[in-house]
Design a protein around this motif. Structure first.
Motif, PDB file in Angstrom:
ATOM      1  N   GLU A  32       0.835  -1.209   0.000  1.00 52.66           N
ATOM      2  CA  GLU A  32       0.000   0.000   0.000  1.00 52.66           C
ATOM      3  C   GLU A  32       0.870   1.258   0.000  1.00 52.66           C
ATOM      4  O   GLU A  32       0.609   2.195  -0.752  1.00 52.66           O
ATOM      5  N   ASN A  36       1.287   3.981  -3.011  1.00 54.66           N
ATOM      6  CA  ASN A  36       1.071   5.425  -2.824  1.00 54.66           C
ATOM      7  C   ASN A  36       2.273   6.226  -3.320  1.00 54.66           C
ATOM      8  O   ASN A  36       2.122   7.274  -3.949  1.00 54.66           O
ATOM      9  N   ALA A  37       3.466   5.715  -3.024  1.00 55.35           N
ATOM     10  CA  ALA A  37       4.682   6.418  -3.450  1.00 55.35           C
ATOM     11  C   ALA A  37       4.754   6.455  -4.976  1.00 55.35           C
ATOM     12  O   ALA A  37       5.077   7.491  -5.583  1.00 55.35           O
ATOM     13  N   ASP A  39       2.229   6.253  -7.037  1.00 53.11           N
ATOM     14  CA  ASP A  39       1.197   7.198  -7.516  1.00 53.11           C
ATOM     15  C   ASP A  39       1.706   8.631  -7.408  1.00 53.11           C
ATOM     16  O   ASP A  39       1.464   9.459  -8.294  1.00 53.11           O
ATOM     17  N   ALA A  40       2.382   8.912  -6.306  1.00 56.11           N
ATOM     18  CA  ALA A  40       2.876  10.283  -6.092  1.00 56.11           C
ATOM     19  C   ALA A  40       3.930  10.640  -7.151  1.00 56.11           C
ATOM     20  O   ALA A  40       3.993  11.783  -7.620  1.00 56.11           O
ATOM     21  N   LYS A  43       2.240  11.369 -10.441  1.00 53.26           N
ATOM     22  CA  LYS A  43       1.678  12.728 -10.469  1.00 53.26           C
ATOM     23  C   LYS A  43       2.766  13.752 -10.744  1.00 53.26           C
ATOM     24  O   LYS A  43       2.566  14.714 -11.493  1.00 53.26           O
ATOM     25  N   ASP A  78       9.879   8.632  -1.119  1.00 51.15           N
ATOM     26  CA  ASP A  78       9.763   8.828  -2.568  1.00 51.15           C
ATOM     27  C   ASP A  78      10.080  10.268  -2.942  1.00 51.15           C
ATOM     28  O   ASP A  78      10.051  11.149  -2.080  1.00 51.15           O
ATOM     29  N   GLY A  82       4.662  14.964  -3.310  1.00 47.16           N
ATOM     30  CA  GLY A  82       4.630  15.501  -1.953  1.00 47.16           C
ATOM     31  C   GLY A  82       3.267  16.059  -1.591  1.00 47.16           C
ATOM     32  O   GLY A  82       2.353  16.076  -2.417  1.00 47.16           O
ATOM     33  N   MET A  83       3.163  16.487  -0.326  1.00 48.76           N
ATOM     34  CA  MET A  83       1.867  17.031   0.120  1.00 48.76           C
ATOM     35  C   MET A  83       2.076  18.355   0.843  1.00 48.76           C
ATOM     36  O   MET A  83       3.050  18.541   1.569  1.00 48.76           O
ATOM     37  N   ASN A  91      -5.762  14.247   3.411  1.00 47.74           N
ATOM     38  CA  ASN A  91      -5.510  12.855   3.016  1.00 47.74           C
ATOM     39  C   ASN A  91      -5.238  11.916   4.182  1.00 47.74           C
ATOM     40  O   ASN A  91      -5.556  10.730   4.118  1.00 47.74           O
ATOM     41  N   LEU A  92      -4.601  12.431   5.227  1.00 46.23           N
ATOM     42  CA  LEU A  92      -4.219  11.533   6.312  1.00 46.23           C
ATOM     43  C   LEU A  92      -5.033  11.775   7.582  1.00 46.23           C
ATOM     44  O   LEU A  92      -4.656  11.341   8.657  1.00 46.23           O
ATOM     45  N   LYS A  97     -11.230   8.254  -0.024  1.00 48.21           N
ATOM     46  CA  LYS A  97     -11.463   7.423  -1.205  1.00 48.21           C
ATOM     47  C   LYS A  97     -12.675   6.514  -1.051  1.00 48.21           C
ATOM     48  O   LYS A  97     -12.992   6.033   0.031  1.00 48.21           O
ATOM     49  N   GLY A 126      -5.119   1.090   2.128  1.00 46.17           N
ATOM     50  CA  GLY A 126      -4.265   2.248   1.884  1.00 46.17           C
ATOM     51  C   GLY A 126      -3.337   2.585   3.032  1.00 46.17           C
ATOM     52  O   GLY A 126      -2.907   1.716   3.803  1.00 46.17           O
ATOM     53  N   PHE A 127      -3.085   3.868   3.155  1.00 42.10           N
ATOM     54  CA  PHE A 127      -2.117   4.371   4.112  1.00 42.10           C
ATOM     55  C   PHE A 127      -2.339   3.845   5.532  1.00 42.10           C
ATOM     56  O   PHE A 127      -1.407   3.482   6.240  1.00 42.10           O
ATOM     57  N   TYR A 128      -3.615   3.782   5.936  1.00 41.82           N
ATOM     58  CA  TYR A 128      -3.909   3.422   7.322  1.00 41.82           C
ATOM     59  C   TYR A 128      -3.493   1.996   7.684  1.00 41.82           C
ATOM     60  O   TYR A 128      -3.408   1.648   8.846  1.00 41.82           O
ATOM     61  N   THR A 172       7.951  12.471  -0.172  1.00 46.17           N
ATOM     62  CA  THR A 172       7.401  12.033   1.110  1.00 46.17           C
ATOM     63  C   THR A 172       8.264  10.930   1.729  1.00 46.17           C
ATOM     64  O   THR A 172       8.669   9.989   1.033  1.00 46.17           O
TER      65      THR A 172
HETATM   66  N1  LIG Z   1       3.693   8.976  -0.613  1.00 43.75           N
HETATM   67  C1  LIG Z   1       2.716   9.854  -0.854  1.00 43.75           C
HETATM   68  N2  LIG Z   1       2.949  10.986  -1.543  1.00 43.75           N
HETATM   69  C2  LIG Z   1       1.956  11.870  -1.800  1.00 43.75           C
HETATM   70  N3  LIG Z   1       0.690  11.715  -1.401  1.00 43.75           N
HETATM   71  C3  LIG Z   1       0.392  10.609  -0.706  1.00 43.75           C
HETATM   72  C4  LIG Z   1       1.369   9.618  -0.383  1.00 43.75           C
HETATM   73  N4  LIG Z   1       0.771   8.640   0.320  1.00 43.75           N
HETATM   74  C5  LIG Z   1      -0.521   8.994   0.425  1.00 43.75           C
HETATM   75  N5  LIG Z   1      -0.764  10.160  -0.182  1.00 43.75           N
HETATM   76  C6  LIG Z   1      -2.037  10.876  -0.304  1.00 43.75           C
HETATM   77  O1  LIG Z   1      -2.913  10.357   0.648  1.00 43.75           O
HETATM   78  C7  LIG Z   1      -4.123   9.878   0.026  1.00 43.75           C
HETATM   79  C8  LIG Z   1      -4.700   8.733   0.812  1.00 43.75           C
HETATM   80  O2  LIG Z   1      -3.906   7.578   0.676  1.00 43.75           O
HETATM   81  P1  LIG Z   1      -4.530   6.159   0.844  1.00 43.75           P
HETATM   82  O3  LIG Z   1      -3.464   5.151   0.672  1.00 43.75           O
HETATM   83  O4  LIG Z   1      -5.273   6.114   2.137  1.00 43.75           O
HETATM   84  O5  LIG Z   1      -5.618   6.047  -0.295  1.00 43.75           O
HETATM   85  P2  LIG Z   1      -5.415   6.068  -1.894  1.00 43.75           P
HETATM   86  O6  LIG Z   1      -3.990   5.867  -2.235  1.00 43.75           O
HETATM   87  O7  LIG Z   1      -6.086   7.283  -2.404  1.00 43.75           O
HETATM   88  O8  LIG Z   1      -6.294   4.855  -2.353  1.00 43.75           O
HETATM   89  P3  LIG Z   1      -5.806   3.418  -2.872  1.00 43.75           P
HETATM   90  O9  LIG Z   1      -4.960   2.832  -1.782  1.00 43.75           O
HETATM   91  O10 LIG Z   1      -7.070   2.664  -3.097  1.00 43.75           O
HETATM   92  O11 LIG Z   1      -5.050   3.699  -4.126  1.00 43.75           O
HETATM   93  C9  LIG Z   1      -3.685   9.547  -1.390  1.00 43.75           C
HETATM   94  O12 LIG Z   1      -4.760   9.608  -2.294  1.00 43.75           O
HETATM   95  C10 LIG Z   1      -2.644  10.629  -1.666  1.00 43.75           C
HETATM   96  O13 LIG Z   1      -3.292  11.836  -2.083  1.00 43.75           O
END
Ligand SMILES: Nc1ncnc2c1ncn2[C@@H]1O[C@H](COP(=O)(O)OP(=O)(O)OP(=O)(O)O)[C@@H](O)[C@H]1O
Length: 623
Positions: A32, A36-37, A39-40, A43, A78, A82-83, A91-92, A97, A126-128, A172
Motif C-alpha cells: 500500500e 502510494n509512493a 502514484d505520487a 503525479k 519517494d 509531496g503534500m 488525506n491523512l 477514497k 491504503g495508508f492506514y 514524502t
Molecule cells: N507517498 C505519498 N505521496 C503523496 N501523497 C500521498 C502519499 N501517500 C498517500 N498520499 C495521499 O494520501 C491519500 C490517501 O492515501 P490512501 O493510501 O489512504 O488512499 P489512496 O492511495 O487514495 O487509495 P488506494 O490505496 O485505493 O489507491 C492519497 O490519495 C494521496 O493523495
C-alpha cells in the motif's frame, strides 16, 4: 509547536480496526505504501511533462526503502509530488477514497471476523494499513511547489500532530515505528524480509525501488551498495510467450487486490492499420465484495508507452463485461488526454470492439472446453452479465450465447444454443420459460405439466432480472421466448380447442360471474395435465411473479389482473360441468369456483384472501 488534530470519526473506526487487527496478511502495508509512493511519482512526472524545470536537480524518480532492525523501524521514501499542509490534513485525517468508504459501509452489516479479514485484503485500506504493524507513524513531506515541509505524526489513537518543518527534497518520507508485539515471522525490520515483500507485491512498480544492502564480495569483504529490488518491467509489454502463467497471476493479484488466481487471462497486441495497442485483461474467478453494489466502477487503466494516464476508464468495457479488470497501453493516447476527448475518439471505438471480441472469444472457449469452471464463473458473475445486457439489449447478439440457464430437462445449466439443439421436432419455434423463486417452486407450477409431458425443455428463470430480460430479448436465433403462462402454448389442436371453448361458453361465463372482482377472465387451457386449474396474469406473457416484483418496486404500470384457467380434461372440471348442468344457480357451484380459485393462488405461491372460508368450504365438501 505541533498542532494536535482529531481524526474524522470514520478514520478513528478504521484505525481502531487496523490496530486490533488479527489479519494474517499484515505485510500488505508495504504494498500500500509503495503504491502510494508510485502514484505520487506518477503525479510528479505528469506535472513535469508540462515544465521539466520543476524537477530541479532531483530528476531520477525512485522509491527508497530502508529497515533498521535494532530500532525496529522501516522507512519508505519517494521523490514524488509531496503534500502541502492542507493535503496532509485532507488525506491523512479523513477517509476520502470511495473504496475505503465502501469497506466501512460493509463493516456496518455485522460481519464475521473471517469476512472482515477477507475484506481488508480486497479493499486495500491504503495508508492506514501501516497501523497494523506500527504503533507510531511519522510522515515528513514536501510538495514540489511549496517552500516548507510538513511533519505528521500519530500513534493511531484519536488524534495526530502536524507542524511545518524544514525539508530539503521534494516528496514524502514515511517512518514506521514497528509494534513490539508482532510475531517473529512478521519481523519486517529485516532487509531480506522487505526485499521478499517487494518482489512479491510490488515487482512491476514502474519506478525503481531501491535499498542499501551489504554484499560480500569475492574476497569476503563486506560492501554496501544501493540495489534496485523490483523488476520494473511492465508485464504487458513483454512477449506473451515469455510470460509464465504464475507471472500473470501474481501481477493480477498484486494489482487488483485479489487473493484468488484469475479465471482467465487475455493478453493481446493489436497492430491494425487504424490503431496500435496492447491489452492485458483478467477475468476474475470470484466477484469482489462491492461488485453488486453501486460503488463498483468498471473500466480499464490506460497507459501510454508504460506511463499511467488514468484508471477505471469505462468506455472500453461494455456493461455486460463489467467484471473484467485490466489495462490498455497505446502510443496513440496522449498523456494529458481527457475522458471527454477520449469519448469522441474513433480509436476508442476500435479498441472497444477488439476488446469485446476477445473477451467474448475467451468466454466462449471456456463454455466449450471447461464447462465446470465456466459454471463457477457464471455463479459469480452471471447476474452481473445479465444486468449489463439488460442495459444494452441492442447488443444481445454479442452476449446471449454466453448465458446459462437451468432447465427442466437438464441437470446442469445449459446455453441457449444447447436448448435449440435439443428442441423436439414437434416443438413450435418457441423457447419455453417459467418464472419462479426456485427450481422446486417452478416444478410445482401446474402450468408446467403439459409442456413437460410433451418433453419440451423449459428455462427456469429464478433471478428477479430474468423475466424482464427475456421479455426485452424477445427471441434467440429466430426462436421466440414463450412463457409457460401464456394463453396459447400451441400444445393442442386449435380446432379442438375452439370447439371446447364454444361448448363451455356459458359455464365459463358463470364461473367468471361467481368470481367477479377476483378474475378478469375464466377460460380453458391446454397447458394442464394433473391439475384442474391455474392462474395467470391477464397481461400476456407476464408472470404473476413479475407483477409481484413490479408492485414491490412501485412500478406497476397497470392493475394486476388475473385469469383463471381450467383444465377441460380433468375430473374436477367434469364434476363442475355436471353441477352446472343440473342447476346453474346452485351454492355448490359457487363453493367449487371459490375453492378452485384459491387453490390456483396457492399453487402460484400467493396468499389466499380468506383461509378460514377456504377451509370451511373444503370441509363441507369432505363431510
Ligand atoms: N507517498 C505519498 N505521496 C503523496 N501523497 C500521498 C502519499 N501517500 C498517500 N498520499 C495521499 O494520501 C491519500 C490517501 O492515501 P490512501 O493510501 O489512504 O488512499 P489512496 O492511495 O487514495 O487509495 P488506494 O490505496 O485505493 O489507491 C492519497 O490519495 C494521496 O493523495
Amino acid at each position: 509547536m505541533p498542532e494536535k488534530k482529531q481524526f474524522q470519526t470514520e478514520t478513528k473506526q478504521l484505525l481502531n480496526l487496523m490496530i486490533n487487527s488479527i489479519y494474517t496478511h499484515k505485510e500488505i502495508f508495504l504494498r500500500e505504501l509503495i503504491s502510494n509512493a508510485s502514484d505520487a511519482i506518477d503525479k510528479m512526472k505528469f506535472e513535469s511533462l508540462k515544465d521539466p524545470e520543476i524537477l530541479e536537480n532531483d530528476t531520477v524518480f525512485k522509491i527508497f526503502i530502508d529497515a533498521d532492525e535494532k530500532n525496529k523501524k522501516i522507512i519508505i521514501e519517494d521523490n514524488g509530488i509531496g503534500m502541502s499542509y492542507d493535503d496532509v490534513v485532507e488525506n491523512l485525517g479523513t477517509i476520502a477514497k470511495s473504496g475505503t468508504k465502501a469497506f466501512m459501509e460493509q463493516l456496518k452489516n455485522e460481519k464475521s471476523d473471517q469476512e472482515t479479514l477477507e475484506m481488508i485484503g480486497q479493499f486495500g485500506v491504503g495508508f492506514y494499513s501501516a497501523f497494523m504493524v506500527a504503533d507510531k507513524v511519522t510522515v515528513e513531506t514536501k510538495k514540489w511547489n511549496e517552500d516548507n515541509g510538513v511533519k505528521w505524526e500519530s500513534d493511531g489513537s484519536g488524534e495526530y500532530e502536524i507542524e511545518y518543518i524544514e525539508k530539503k527534497n521534494r516528496g514524502t518520507k514515511i517512518t514506521l515505528h514497528l509494534r513490539k508485539d508482532l510475531e517473529d515471522e512478521d519481523n519486517f525490520a529485516k532487509k531480506e524480509k522487505l526485499e521478499e515483500l517487494v518482489r512479491k507485491y510490488s515487482n512491476y512498480i514502474r519506478y525503481p525501488i531501491k535499498m542499501e544492502v551489504t554484499e560480500t564480495d569475492e574476497d569476503g569483504k563486506e560492501q554496501k551498495e544501493i540495489k534496485t529490488i523490483n523488476s520494473m518491467e511492465s508485464l504487458w509489454r513483454k512477449n506473451k510467450d515469455d510470460i509464465a502463467e504464475e507471472e500473470y497471476s501474481e501481477f493480477y493479484k498484486e494489482t487488483y487486490h485479489d487473493w484468488t488466481d484469475p479465471f482467465d487471462v487475455i493478453h493481446f497486441k493489436a497492430e491494425g492499420s487504424t490503431v496500435e495497442f496492447t491489452s492485458l485483461l483478467f477475468i476474475p474467478a470470484r466477484a469482489p465484495f462491492d461488485y453488486y453494489t453501486k460503488e463498483y466502477k468498471r473500466g480499464l487503466s490506460l497507459y501510454s508507452k508504460n506511463v499511467f494516464i488514468m484508471d477505471k476508464y469505462e468506455e472500453l468495457i461494455p456493461s455486460y463485461f463489467s467484471f473484467v479488470k485490466g489495462l490498455v497501453d497505446s502510443p496513440d493516447f496522449t498523456l494529458n488526454i481527457s475522458r471527454e476527448i477520449l469519448q469522441h475518439s474513433k480509436n476508442i471505438k476500435v479498441m472497444k470492439k477488439n476488446i469485446e471480441k476477445k473477451i467474448h472469444q475467451a468466454l466462449k472457449s471456456k463454455i466449450n472446453n471447461d464447462r465446470e469452471k465456466y459454471q463457477e464463473f457464471w455463479n459469480e458473475f452471471g447476474r452481473g452479465m445479465k444486468a449489463g445486457l439488460y442495459e444494452n439489449v441492442d447488443k444481445k447478439d454479442k452476449v446471449m450465447d454466453l448465458l446459462l440457464f437451468e432447465t427442466s430437462n437438464s441437470e446442469k445449466p445449459i446455453t441457449l444454443d444447447e436448448y435449440i439443439e435439443n428442441m423436439k421436432k414437434d416443438q413450435e419455434a418457441y423457447i419455453y420459460y417459467a418464472v419462479g423463486e426456485s427450481r422446486d417452486s417452478i416444478d410445482n407450477l401446474p402450468q408446467m405439466e403439459a409442456v413437460k409431458e410433451k418433453g419440451f425443455d423449459v428455462l427456469y428463470l429464478t433471478d428477479h432480472i430474468d423475466e424482464f430480460l427475456i421479455q426485452m430479448l424477445h427471441d434467440y436465433k429466430g426462436k421466440q421466448f414463450k412463457s409457460i403462462s401464456s394463453s396459447d402454448l400451441k400444445l393442442k389442436d386449435t380446432e379442438e380447442k375452439k370447439k371446447e371453448e364454444e361448448e363451455n361458453k356459458d359455464l365459463l361465463g358463470k364461473i367468471k360471474e361467481l368470481l367477479s372482482g377476483k378474475v378478469k377472465e375464466v377460460r380453458l387451457t391446454d397447458k394442464l395435465k394433473k391439475s384442474p386449474v391455474c392462474i395467470v396474469s391477464a397481461h400476456e406473457g407476464m408472470s404473476i411473479n413479475m407483477e409481484k416484483v413490479l408492485k414491490e418496486l412501485d412500478q406497476m404500470p397497470f392493475n394486476a389482473e388475473k385469469i383463471l384457467e381450467l383444465n377441460p380434461d380433468h375430473q374436477v372440471f367434469k364434476k363442475v360441468k355436471n353441477i352446472y348442468d343440473e342447476n346453474p344457480e346452485s351454492d355448490l357451484l359457487k363453493d367449487y369456483a371459490d375453492i378452485l380459485y384459491n387453490q390456483a393462488l396457492l399453487m402460484e405461491g400467493m396468499k389466499i384472501e380468506n383461509p378460514s372460508d377456504f377451509v370451511e368450504k373444503i370441509n363441507k365438501l369432505m363431510s
